[in-house]
Design a protein around this motif. Sequence first.
Motif, PDB file in Angstrom:
ATOM      1  N   HIS A 298       9.818  -9.592  -5.269  1.00  0.00           N
ATOM      2  CA  HIS A 298       9.485  -8.089  -5.706  1.00  0.00           C
ATOM      3  C   HIS A 298       9.445  -7.954  -7.157  1.00  0.00           C
ATOM      4  O   HIS A 298       8.384  -7.088  -7.547  1.00  0.00           O
ATOM      5  N   GLN A 299      10.399  -8.633  -7.894  1.00  0.00           N
ATOM      6  CA  GLN A 299      10.239  -8.282  -9.259  1.00  0.00           C
ATOM      7  C   GLN A 299       8.959  -9.056 -10.110  1.00  0.00           C
ATOM      8  O   GLN A 299       8.570  -8.522 -11.131  1.00  0.00           O
ATOM      9  N   ALA A 300       8.845 -10.140  -9.373  1.00  0.00           N
ATOM     10  CA  ALA A 300       7.459 -10.860 -10.070  1.00  0.00           C
ATOM     11  C   ALA A 300       6.264 -10.014  -9.688  1.00  0.00           C
ATOM     12  O   ALA A 300       5.327  -9.865 -10.540  1.00  0.00           O
ATOM     13  N   ILE A 301       6.279  -9.311  -8.478  1.00  0.00           N
ATOM     14  CA  ILE A 301       4.822  -8.614  -8.261  1.00  0.00           C
ATOM     15  C   ILE A 301       5.089  -7.165  -9.081  1.00  0.00           C
ATOM     16  O   ILE A 301       4.001  -7.001  -9.790  1.00  0.00           O
ATOM     17  N   ALA A 302       6.086  -6.631  -9.554  1.00  0.00           N
ATOM     18  CA  ALA A 302       5.965  -5.483 -10.380  1.00  0.00           C
ATOM     19  C   ALA A 302       5.640  -5.948 -11.800  1.00  0.00           C
ATOM     20  O   ALA A 302       4.880  -5.419 -12.556  1.00  0.00           O
ATOM     21  N   SER A 303       6.162  -7.315 -12.250  1.00  0.00           N
ATOM     22  CA  SER A 303       5.789  -7.768 -13.482  1.00  0.00           C
ATOM     23  C   SER A 303       4.393  -8.134 -13.663  1.00  0.00           C
ATOM     24  O   SER A 303       3.709  -7.429 -14.798  1.00  0.00           O
ATOM     25  N   GLU A 304       3.719  -8.686 -12.775  1.00  0.00           N
ATOM     26  CA  GLU A 304       2.436  -9.139 -12.495  1.00  0.00           C
ATOM     27  C   GLU A 304       1.679  -7.762 -12.580  1.00  0.00           C
ATOM     28  O   GLU A 304       0.301  -7.661 -13.289  1.00  0.00           O
ATOM     29  N   LYS A 327      -4.944  -4.708  -6.700  1.00  0.00           N
ATOM     30  CA  LYS A 327      -3.910  -5.287  -5.516  1.00  0.00           C
ATOM     31  C   LYS A 327      -4.955  -6.687  -5.460  1.00  0.00           C
ATOM     32  O   LYS A 327      -3.848  -7.411  -4.854  1.00  0.00           O
ATOM     33  N   THR A 328      -6.132  -6.780  -5.452  1.00  0.00           N
ATOM     34  CA  THR A 328      -6.933  -7.950  -5.255  1.00  0.00           C
ATOM     35  C   THR A 328      -6.260  -9.103  -6.175  1.00  0.00           C
ATOM     36  O   THR A 328      -5.884 -10.239  -5.727  1.00  0.00           O
ATOM     37  N   SER A 329      -6.133  -8.794  -7.438  1.00  0.00           N
ATOM     38  CA  SER A 329      -5.699 -10.099  -8.086  1.00  0.00           C
ATOM     39  C   SER A 329      -4.127 -10.273  -7.828  1.00  0.00           C
ATOM     40  O   SER A 329      -3.505 -11.390  -7.927  1.00  0.00           O
ATOM     41  N   LEU A 330      -3.279  -9.184  -7.609  1.00  0.00           N
ATOM     42  CA  LEU A 330      -1.953  -9.259  -7.203  1.00  0.00           C
ATOM     43  C   LEU A 330      -1.781 -10.388  -6.012  1.00  0.00           C
ATOM     44  O   LEU A 330      -1.074 -11.251  -5.956  1.00  0.00           O
ATOM     45  N   SER A 331      -2.526  -9.971  -4.997  1.00  0.00           N
ATOM     46  CA  SER A 331      -2.381 -10.729  -3.800  1.00  0.00           C
ATOM     47  C   SER A 331      -3.094 -12.230  -4.055  1.00  0.00           C
ATOM     48  O   SER A 331      -2.434 -13.254  -3.324  1.00  0.00           O
ATOM     49  N   LEU A 370      16.246  -7.752   6.076  1.00  0.00           N
ATOM     50  CA  LEU A 370      15.747  -7.763   4.680  1.00  0.00           C
ATOM     51  C   LEU A 370      14.327  -8.121   4.514  1.00  0.00           C
ATOM     52  O   LEU A 370      13.528  -7.683   4.014  1.00  0.00           O
ATOM     53  N   ILE A 371      13.874  -9.140   5.608  1.00  0.00           N
ATOM     54  CA  ILE A 371      12.616  -9.515   5.728  1.00  0.00           C
ATOM     55  C   ILE A 371      11.592  -8.448   6.003  1.00  0.00           C
ATOM     56  O   ILE A 371      10.615  -8.280   5.378  1.00  0.00           O
ATOM     57  N   LYS A 372      11.958  -7.637   6.943  1.00  0.00           N
ATOM     58  CA  LYS A 372      11.162  -6.475   7.323  1.00  0.00           C
ATOM     59  C   LYS A 372      10.958  -5.576   6.100  1.00  0.00           C
ATOM     60  O   LYS A 372       9.901  -5.035   6.084  1.00  0.00           O
ATOM     61  N   PHE A 373      12.160  -5.155   5.726  1.00  0.00           N
ATOM     62  CA  PHE A 373      12.057  -4.225   4.753  1.00  0.00           C
ATOM     63  C   PHE A 373      11.024  -4.824   3.326  1.00  0.00           C
ATOM     64  O   PHE A 373      10.443  -4.023   2.836  1.00  0.00           O
ATOM     65  N   TYR A 374      11.484  -6.103   3.061  1.00  0.00           N
ATOM     66  CA  TYR A 374      10.325  -6.455   1.760  1.00  0.00           C
ATOM     67  C   TYR A 374       8.949  -6.790   2.551  1.00  0.00           C
ATOM     68  O   TYR A 374       8.073  -6.546   1.483  1.00  0.00           O
ATOM     69  N   SER A 375       8.798  -7.053   3.497  1.00  0.00           N
ATOM     70  CA  SER A 375       7.486  -6.959   4.135  1.00  0.00           C
ATOM     71  C   SER A 375       6.670  -5.670   4.095  1.00  0.00           C
ATOM     72  O   SER A 375       5.521  -5.813   3.687  1.00  0.00           O
ATOM     73  N   LYS A 376       7.391  -4.635   4.316  1.00  0.00           N
ATOM     74  CA  LYS A 376       6.621  -3.304   3.938  1.00  0.00           C
ATOM     75  C   LYS A 376       6.632  -3.170   2.798  1.00  0.00           C
ATOM     76  O   LYS A 376       5.606  -2.441   2.175  1.00  0.00           O
ATOM     77  N   VAL A 377       7.467  -3.454   1.793  1.00  0.00           N
ATOM     78  CA  VAL A 377       7.174  -3.195   0.329  1.00  0.00           C
ATOM     79  C   VAL A 377       6.216  -3.866  -0.243  1.00  0.00           C
ATOM     80  O   VAL A 377       5.329  -3.484  -0.874  1.00  0.00           O
ATOM     81  N   PHE A 378       6.021  -5.145   0.054  1.00  0.00           N
ATOM     82  CA  PHE A 378       4.829  -6.080  -0.332  1.00  0.00           C
ATOM     83  C   PHE A 378       3.532  -5.404   0.270  1.00  0.00           C
ATOM     84  O   PHE A 378       2.529  -5.527  -0.513  1.00  0.00           O
ATOM     85  N   SER A 379       3.499  -4.933   1.435  1.00  0.00           N
ATOM     86  CA  SER A 379       2.288  -4.509   1.818  1.00  0.00           C
ATOM     87  C   SER A 379       1.796  -3.382   1.176  1.00  0.00           C
ATOM     88  O   SER A 379       0.789  -3.105   1.470  1.00  0.00           O
ATOM     89  N   THR A 380       2.743  -2.463   0.566  1.00  0.00           N
ATOM     90  CA  THR A 380       2.177  -1.336  -0.257  1.00  0.00           C
ATOM     91  C   THR A 380       1.614  -1.867  -1.640  1.00  0.00           C
ATOM     92  O   THR A 380       0.830  -1.113  -2.049  1.00  0.00           O
ATOM     93  N   GLU A 381       2.166  -3.028  -2.018  1.00  0.00           N
ATOM     94  CA  GLU A 381       1.718  -3.417  -3.398  1.00  0.00           C
ATOM     95  C   GLU A 381       0.640  -4.343  -3.222  1.00  0.00           C
ATOM     96  O   GLU A 381      -0.165  -4.433  -4.363  1.00  0.00           O
ATOM     97  N   LEU A 382       0.439  -5.055  -2.101  1.00  0.00           N
ATOM     98  CA  LEU A 382      -0.650  -6.057  -1.949  1.00  0.00           C
ATOM     99  C   LEU A 382      -1.736  -5.626  -1.046  1.00  0.00           C
ATOM    100  O   LEU A 382      -1.672  -4.584  -0.457  1.00  0.00           O
ATOM    101  N   LEU A 383      -2.923  -6.187  -0.965  1.00  0.00           N
ATOM    102  CA  LEU A 383      -3.685  -5.856   0.088  1.00  0.00           C
ATOM    103  C   LEU A 383      -3.245  -6.119   1.549  1.00  0.00           C
ATOM    104  O   LEU A 383      -2.433  -7.107   1.670  1.00  0.00           O
TER     105      LEU A 383
END
Length: 649
Positions: A298-304, A327-331, A370-383
């Motif tokens: 999650h922190q890596a996604i925020a930094s990138e 989002k395309t480049s992050l993904s 934990l996995i479900k929570f971060y799965s939803k967080v990642f889906s908002t930041e990525l495609l």
Amino acid sequence: MDGSISNTMLNKKIAKLLESDLDHDKETLEAVKILSSCFTDNTITIRRNLSNTLEKRSLVIIENFQSCFGEIKRLMESLHLDLTSMNQSCLQTMNKIKNLKTKNQNLLEKTHYLKNERKTVDIQQAIVDKFLDRFHLKPHEIAILKGLPSKEDPHQPLPMTETFFELLGKCRQIHEDSKILLSSSQQTTGIETMDAMSVLEEAAFERLYKWTLNALRSFNPDSMEMNNLLFKAIGFISERTVLLKNCLDEYGTIRRAAVVRNLIDALTRGGPGGNPPPFDLNSNDPVRYVGDILTWVHQAIASEKELLVQLLQQCDPTTFKEINPIKTSLSFIMESLNRPIKARIEQLLMSEPSSTKSHGPLVLFKIKNLIKFYSKVFSTELLPDSQLVYTMVEIDSLAHRVFINSLNFHCAYKLGKSADGDNEQPPIDLTPTDSLMQTIYLIDQILSFQNSFILSPVDRQEIMITMVNVVIKPLIQACRVCAAKLPGLEMSIFLLNCFHEIYQIISKCEFVDEFKEALENQINDYQTSLINENASNIITYFGLTAVYYAIKNEANLPLSSITGCDALALQFCSKKVDFFLAKPDNFQLPQLSYLKSVELRDNIKRKSLEFLCQMYREIYEAINKKENEYDEPESLLTQTPDHFSSILL
């Protein structure tokens, strides 16, 4: 007569002189001063010769004046001669000029014409210069846009500077301004200028694209320090979607290698100097291990994302109508993390429930959430269709299956089993079994963790339905199987204790109102059974059972003629009623003391006494009816129903 007149006039003059203020009469003072200079002595001779003296002085003055004016006359005559000579020269010159003007008239006219033509040419030259300055680029500016070698170093192309972007903007402005020419008489010029600027702009974009790729490739992937030139270059390139995509792909290739290397270092080596320690050291704590990995991602996604926002800061957002470059480049960058994340979490989850290395349902539930929570967080930041989101969905599905398998294993092999693995027997005090309490504690822990975690209503409903179907229903069935070994009354007490514990934990749950209501009905049924049993036990002690059953069965015979309902038996019953009213608690079912819930126990006792009062009233009223043929019925049961109720209730 004449003498008198002369004397009078003289007197007047003398009087006038005497009356005049000689101190302020400058002319008189000046005359007197001059006159005084003519006297050396005041004698009569001198006074008589005063007129001659004055005339001589006047004559001298006139002679001096004549002498001075004679010199002036001579000079004026000489000047006259000079002026006459100059006038003749001027007349001669004018005549010559007139002759020359007559001869050179054509030359003057031509000179005047050429002078006017020069003014016109100068104006046209200024217009052309302005036109060229506005609609054309100078050779050195074209060399900068095309990246041609400089004169100082023919083998080295010109470096990329701020001037390039200024000239590229100027080239575009010329292209736009040339459209004005199309609406005028200079359409050909406008088209030629637009074509020239288009070709030059393409050449500039080709140079800019190559320079941007080289700049991205030359960066250190660990530091990724970018300058303002790169930001401007990406801003211009963003207008060409294909070129922007290629640049972002090149950037993503560099960053994804750096990101996956950083994750491997965080897993195996830790931070600088071992602080923080590597994640793999915490693999014996699965919840922390998974949390550390997903938090790092999650922190890596925020930094990138921050780097991408910085890189695209000068891009026009309106050019991104069809794609979202961030989002395309992050993904694309985060795809590199799929394999290490999936491998480690799957290795953590994939263990047999019966093995010693397996994790309990509570640990698996925490990991799953934990996995479900971060799965939803990642889906908002990525495609939504990115590989990392898809991998997280797969891991979430696996974690859910492993969690369900763990619950099933717990219910299949631990519910109703003792510590030795034998079938569990109900405790002597009829309290819930150890396996039931362990399972209830497990459910309570899961619910507590769920309440402390941010989950959507749909996820919470799914968890509760799963808990009911996988754990609570088998738990109820295990209680029934265990209770089947007990007699009826003890079985009701034991089931009430078990169901009450289950209901206490179910009452904290949402979305299971139907099941909660069904369990509450079962508890009420067992309570009703105990209430009837307790009341019936007391009626039996009274000896009024035969009378009560006769009333309920509506016998055709008078009660006094039925065995066990005669007057003597009722008098004996009355004594027992009096004895009961003295100490009613001593006549409650002893098994009720095994009820773990004080509330349930008190409720059963209270409702038992209410039911007993109702039964006693029915018996009392039946005895006092004439058709039952009792002699003096009021003496048979001495306690009236109201007094009976007042003592008990």
